[in-house]
Design a protein around this motif. Sequence first.
Motif, short mmCIF file in Angstrom:
data_model
loop_
_atom_site.label_atom_id
_atom_site.label_comp_id
_atom_site.label_asym_id
_atom_site.label_seq_id
_atom_site.Cartn_x
_atom_site.Cartn_y
_atom_site.Cartn_z
N UNK A 183 37.37 37.02 33.09
CA UNK A 183 37.73 35.65 33.51
C UNK A 183 36.57 34.94 34.17
N UNK A 184 35.81 35.67 34.95
CA UNK A 184 34.68 35.04 35.63
C UNK A 184 33.65 34.52 34.62
N UNK A 185 33.37 35.35 33.61
CA UNK A 185 32.41 34.92 32.58
C UNK A 185 33.01 33.78 31.76
N UNK A 186 34.29 33.92 31.39
CA UNK A 186 34.93 32.88 30.58
C UNK A 186 34.99 31.54 31.34
N UNK A 187 35.16 31.60 32.66
CA UNK A 187 35.19 30.37 33.46
C UNK A 187 33.80 29.78 33.69
N UNK A 199 37.52 29.76 56.58
CA UNK A 199 38.64 29.69 55.64
C UNK A 199 38.09 29.45 54.24
N UNK A 200 38.39 30.35 53.34
CA UNK A 200 37.98 30.22 51.94
C UNK A 200 39.25 30.07 51.11
N UNK A 201 39.39 28.92 50.46
CA UNK A 201 40.65 28.63 49.76
C UNK A 201 40.69 29.16 48.32
N UNK A 202 39.56 29.68 47.85
CA UNK A 202 39.49 30.10 46.45
C UNK A 202 40.66 31.02 46.10
N UNK A 224 36.41 39.50 44.25
CA UNK A 224 36.12 38.22 44.91
C UNK A 224 34.65 37.84 44.80
N UNK A 225 33.80 38.83 44.58
CA UNK A 225 32.38 38.50 44.46
C UNK A 225 32.03 37.98 43.06
N UNK A 226 33.03 37.90 42.19
CA UNK A 226 32.87 37.27 40.87
C UNK A 226 33.35 35.83 40.89
N UNK A 227 33.85 35.39 42.03
CA UNK A 227 34.45 34.05 42.11
C UNK A 227 33.39 32.96 41.95
N UNK A 228 33.82 31.81 41.52
CA UNK A 228 32.91 30.68 41.38
C UNK A 228 33.69 29.39 41.36
N UNK A 229 32.96 28.30 41.14
CA UNK A 229 33.61 27.00 41.02
C UNK A 229 34.17 26.48 42.32
N UNK A 230 33.66 26.97 43.44
CA UNK A 230 34.19 26.56 44.74
C UNK A 230 33.03 26.39 45.72
N UNK A 231 32.74 25.17 46.09
CA UNK A 231 31.76 24.91 47.15
C UNK A 231 30.54 25.81 47.08
N UNK A 232 30.40 26.61 48.11
CA UNK A 232 29.24 27.49 48.21
C UNK A 232 29.35 28.72 47.31
#
Length: 928
Positions: free
Chosen positions: A528-532, A761-764, A894-902
Amino acid sequence: MSIPRRRFLKMMLGAAATLTAGKVFGLTGTNLEVVSNPYAYPPEYRGWEDLYRDEWTWDSVSRSTHGVNCTGSCSWMVYEKGGLILREEQAADYPEIDPALPSVNPRGCNKGACYSAEYVNGDRRIKYPLKRVAGTARGAGQWQQISWDQALTEIADQVIATIQDHGQDALTFFTPIPAMSPVSFSSGVRLAHLLGGVVCSFYDWYCDLPPGSPITLGEQTDVAEATDWVNAKYMILWGSNPVLTRIPDAHFVTEAKYRGCKVLAIYPDYAASSIRADRWLSVNPGTDAALALAICQRLIATGQYDAAYLQEQTDMPLLVRTDTGEYLREADVFAGGSPDQFYFWDAGLQPAPMASLDLGGLSPDLSGSHLVDLDGGAQVTVETVFDRLTARLNANHTVAQAAAVTGVGAAVITGIADEIGAAGISSGGQVMIMHGAGTNHWYHNDLNNRAMLLMLSLVGAIGKNGGGFNHYVGQEKIWPVNGLKALSFPQGGGAQRFQNTTVWAHVHAELEDQPTGLSQTTRGYIFDSVANGWMPLHPEGALGTDKNSFVNNGVPLRDPKMMFIWRANWFNQAKGNNYIEQSLYPKLDMIVDLNFHMDTTALYADYVLPSASHYEKYDINTTDMHSFCHPFTPAIPPMFDSKSDWQIFQALAAKIQERANGYSYPDPKWPGGIRYLSSLLNDFTNNGAIAADIDATQFLLDHAPETVGMTVAGITAQPQRFNNTTTWTSNLEAGRPYTAFLKNTEDKDPYHTLTGRQQYLIEHEWFVEAGEDLPTYKPPVVAAGEEAYPLLYNTPHGRWAIHSTWRNAKQMLRLNRGGPICYMHPTDMTSRGLVDNDWVRMFNNHGQVIIRVKEMPSEKTGRVTMYHSWERYVGVKEQLANFNSVTGIRIKPTQLAGGYGQLHFALNYWGPTGVQRDTRVEVEKYNG
Ligand code: SF4
């Protein structure tokens, strides 16, 4: 002059007579005679002393250093005679930051002092281009000496064939840590840039990156230089062992104590630096976040926090919707409002200033809940981040709860918290954590980081001299970073393919899928991380289109085909070593390694190209431990057939251009969309302007605000402090040690986070799913397949090597047991029938390594330590194996997350880290 043994014995008799009679005797022919001046005695008998006198004569002295990712960045003088390097001595001529502060002079360590003996003149030196003998296996050590022309021709032909047959993103380039020699770093990276190849990350892969820093502060890392340690009033050595791993700077801990600083050491074992501390806490491994959060809970519960700091610098006063758990935004309140405008409460709803942290006289509430009108007429209850966090701490992270998991008594935790609170509040934030790999190599390293950062924020310690989260793992700070970028990526970073190495290695080495305790397995989150578009994965298409089967199972996937490695012992240091060897390496048609000695990576390569040693080239060296720039300069030309990295990749560019014969190929990444190999050499050298190493070095200095105006000659004459203006989080001031985040605390610049504040606070959605929207504690994870192995596996940095450099050095091996060992508590040894120095088999589901065991009463029970970086070929039995033979490659979703602020992928800034501290093993007596 040689002296016959018989005559030598007579001389000795003469010397003995001198002692007994108080007279000085000499030897003429066969007779002993009294002589008045023994120093003028016939020189034929004193010539042997010239052996020692000659050591102290030389033809030239040059300045250099060691590019080994030690973080020392010590300037050395290198002595040459007759074209050979004799030795090195500490230069010890750094200017003083302030005469009232302890000096950074002299800088050096035990390893650097024997660099010339072990590596420049050592017997493992790579002298000529080598090619693996056809038909032999990688690692067999069967080499054929070939000419440079043959090596370059065959490698160039393979590069061209790879581009034509598999695409340019099948070319992979790995080199780490630009700060340790940025011109050498840029050499291959610049060629990758011009070809369209993939440049791999290292700071995350080596697990040096503290993910909590980008999550909370929007920065990869920034820290205080060591001189600033003396400004601390309270220093916590938390998983950082400076007595072993920061030898040139460890004295600053003692000097801080001279000035009244209290030092607390937190390690499971009685690590060497414990002796420098006022108190040592033996926490249970992997429970550091629990301890930090309990301290936070106590600080808040007792009002020991800096409210003004929290109001201005952090997201604590920002309002959060209780219905969604997300920040209240302008877009919630007004039609057409901004999604990036946040609110706090100061006698009413107030937009938080976003362009500056300056509150302009406002005093936002840290506590309170309110009813707010939303766009459309509905109402929602909002509360502050501070209140939500406090409630979470009070529920889950009390002192009593922490005592139960950390093994540290509740009264001790309370006392420590009160000390930190008192020191922080009374000093205005001069509380410092010296953070190390000991806490950063865990699967939940980000939670460790965030808990400690929170503790420091509460006492107003981030962005203060003498304070802060000083994460000293890796020589990550390339001060003139813009110069590096200009040299490495002439068409800019947008034209470059970058890759997080942890993901790349995990996928291509075909690691086993893992449950995560969340809604998907590791594989699902990667997909999902790569696809996103959150994380890259090269070659593109390597995952296929089916989330559940992207590891080779008959689906035609794209594999990497060629790999260049330089300035690194990539294979030796790779987590999941057996998976790399068995699944990733067979996919690579050619592995090219540039090296000055035969390390494990060279041993398993197809071509080894001899590179110049640290004393044979121009470059610079920078570190976060001090704020001075100094160079490598050649004491001698590269020995034997070796060349500098800059010259090797330049020669390869020339050969590729020649062999490509006008070939060009499309590449949407490249300006204009077409890459022309017909101009490759001129592109590499800027039409000859930076063909020479010294010119490339000067180019780098000229293109960064930290170094513009400096010359190679100038920094060779004496190291110079960087210019005042920096691209980092603070500027430099005369007489003031560098510390991080002064641009935020003093100039009121917003942080590079979504909210512009230190963000807790991280809303991802992936953070929310994991229950990690706010700082929390989670215990070490037990990977599927490792459940049966009872011992935690600890692989710290050691005293006698810098990573794998000097691991095979005779002078260092003499200082310990001369080969790879592990350390165990006597209780764990007795229960396994082991005695000191036994051969043991350490094993788990990933593999095994057979080594000796050393009894260490200061080790924690339930844990085994093997210092990292032993070469595969040093001192093991049965098979080539090393400390990474028992590790896998774990990825935290969670370390694959993206598309959010920092949280967005950037090389070495954000991406999964190569964690290994949760690994479990068993140890048994080896009877082979
Ligand atoms: Fe300094 Fe590093 Fe060299 Fe040691 S190896 S002397 S710490 S530069």
